[in-house]
Design a protein around this motif. Structure first.
Motif, PDB file in Angstrom:
ATOM      1  N   MET A   1     -61.915   0.746  81.058  1.00 41.73           N
ATOM      2  CA  MET A   1     -61.268   0.542  82.358  1.00 41.73           C
ATOM      3  C   MET A   1     -62.195   1.011  83.475  1.00 41.73           C
TER       4      MET A   1
ATOM      5  N   ALA B   1     -64.794  -1.589  83.999  1.00 47.66           N
ATOM      6  CA  ALA B   1     -64.255  -2.764  84.680  1.00 47.66           C
ATOM      7  C   ALA B   1     -64.082  -2.510  86.175  1.00 47.66           C
ATOM      8  N   LEU B   2     -63.562  -1.326  86.513  1.00 51.09           N
ATOM      9  CA  LEU B   2     -63.348  -0.995  87.924  1.00 51.09           C
ATOM     10  C   LEU B   2     -64.669  -0.872  88.676  1.00 51.09           C
TER      11      LEU B   2
ATOM     12  N   GLN C   1     -57.895   7.345  82.207  1.00 49.23           N
ATOM     13  CA  GLN C   1     -58.627   6.130  82.572  1.00 49.23           C
ATOM     14  C   GLN C   1     -59.717   5.957  81.526  1.00 49.23           C
TER      15      GLN C   1
ATOM     16  N   CYS D   1     -55.873  -1.281  79.147  1.00 46.87           N
ATOM     17  CA  CYS D   1     -56.051  -0.645  80.457  1.00 46.87           C
ATOM     18  C   CYS D   1     -57.115  -1.363  81.286  1.00 46.87           C
ATOM     19  N   ALA D   2     -58.174  -1.836  80.628  1.00 49.57           N
ATOM     20  CA  ALA D   2     -59.227  -2.550  81.360  1.00 49.57           C
ATOM     21  C   ALA D   2     -58.698  -3.838  81.963  1.00 49.57           C
TER      22      ALA D   2
ATOM     23  N   ARG E   1     -55.923  -2.962  84.617  1.00 50.83           N
ATOM     24  CA  ARG E   1     -56.400  -2.037  85.659  1.00 50.83           C
ATOM     25  C   ARG E   1     -55.410  -0.890  85.874  1.00 50.83           C
ATOM     26  N   CYS E   2     -54.636  -0.553  84.833  1.00 46.45           N
ATOM     27  CA  CYS E   2     -53.664   0.539  84.905  1.00 46.45           C
ATOM     28  C   CYS E   2     -53.993   1.588  83.847  1.00 46.45           C
TER      29      CYS E   2
ATOM     30  N   GLU F   1     -67.263  -2.544  87.849  1.00 49.73           N
ATOM     31  CA  GLU F   1     -67.932  -3.838  87.624  1.00 49.73           C
ATOM     32  C   GLU F   1     -69.214  -3.677  86.814  1.00 49.73           C
TER      33      GLU F   1
END
Length: 339
Positions: A289, A292-293, A285, A223-224, A227-228, A295
């Motif tokens: 993830m 990552a989103l 999520q 997922c990371a 990005r889903c 940052e």
């Protein structure tokens, strides 16, 4: 009265701080950073599909030093629920040195991944370490406000499990003699239960770490990198289910090489996969993830790297996991360069 210091009042720490604050025989202090002002002013708020609406007003401090200065007695438990990254772990170890001035104080690690206990045991070899594996899907929707759903359970055990203090069976740990003082593991588990949550004691809690990492070590990196969310990816790609299953089977093979074939079975793989597929779209999520989103640095080593390391030592072929690990390291380095 049990005195509890919670270090890392994000999703997991906040829920357990809130639950423990419900216990008459517990006094909870929370170290808060980004959500300090909100929690200090309004307390913790949890909206849970299991517990209902919870609110708590624990003592709130900005750092461990403030907590120590305000404490009139040693803490019984230091609950560490921070991210299990190298830099954070080193910082936490440095911070809690001032707390661990008494043999009365135990460390409770409620963190994701494998091998998270090692640096703490190395730094504090004489301190009782309680390792916790939790299933507690929680999201912070605003500072100090959290939403929890789906499941709640905390698996607990001593680290290392082979220490003399953990030689008792689970049944004897769960029912200590009325004439003796309960050991820290039993005491903490009972506090969690009194708060309304589920706590299970294990002789070897690492088995539970391996069971959880089957899903965590699969869903988090995929997922990371994509990005889903998990179910969204399944809806988008006909190959997603196969990828999830094959990565899980690779983790199961590594678990077997580490002595946990009786625990991480093919049935466990299918159960973890079914749990992912049963969620309503778009699914969850996962923490990696989210990092990552946003940052932020990710828990690459604890969640994936340790599995890859063990596989290398045991000669286990894990091409998919190795690929995910290389890509995650690259992404993590890019995120760290930007922060």
């Amino acid at each position: 009265m049990s005195k509890v210091l919670v270090l890392g009042t994000g999703c997991i720490g906040a829920v357990y701080a809130c639950l423990l604050s419900r216990v008459d025989q517990a006094r909870v202090t929370c170290v808060c950073r980004s959500n300090y002002d909100s929690v200090k002013t309004r307390g913790l708020k949890i909206s849970s599909s299991i517990f209902g609406d919870l609110q708590a007003r624990p003592m709130v401090v900005r750092n461990v030093e403030e907590a120590v200065s305000k404490a009139d007695e040693p803490f019984d438990f230091v609950v560490v629920s921070t991210k299990a990254t190298d830099s954070v772990t080193k910082s936490v170890i440095q911070q809690i040195k001032s707390v661990l001035t008494s043999k009365q104080t135990s460390i409770v690690l409620i963190q994701n991944g494998l091998g998270v206990e090692k640096p703490f045991h190395k730094a504090f070899p004489e301190t009782t370490i309680i390792s916790g594996v939790t299933y507690l899907p929680t999201t912070q929707v605003s500072p100090g406000v959290f939403v929890h759903s789906e499941v709640e359970i905390l698996h607990l055990g001593l680290y290392p499990s082979s220490s003399s203090s953990s030689s008792s069976s689970s049944s004897s740990l769960a029912a200590p003699s009325s004439s003796s003082k309960p050991p820290p593991l039993v005491n903490f588990a009972e506090l969690v239960r009194q708060g309304g949550a589920t706590a299970r004691i294990h002789d070897d809690v690492q088995a539970e770490r391996w069971c959880k990492i089957v899903a965590n070590g699969t869903v988090n990196p995929i997922c990371a990198l994509s990005r889903c969310r998990d179910r969204k990816l399944v809806e988008m790609s006909s190959l997603a289910i196969s990828l999830f299953r094959e990565v899980m089977l690779e983790i199961a093979a590594v678990a077997a090489s580490a002595g946990y074939s009786h625990v991480v079975t093919s049935d466990v793989v299918e159960a973890q996969l079914s749990r992912t597929l049963s969620r309503p779209p778009p699914g969850v999520q996962p923490s990696m993830m989210s990092d990552a989103l946003e940052e932020r640095p990710m828990e690459v080593q604890a969640i994936v790297g340790e599995i890859v390391k063990i596989a290398g030592e045991k000669g286990i072929h894990i091409p998919r996991l190795e690929t995910l690990y290389v890509l995650l390291e690259g992404l993590d380095q890019a995120l760290r360069s930007d922060t």
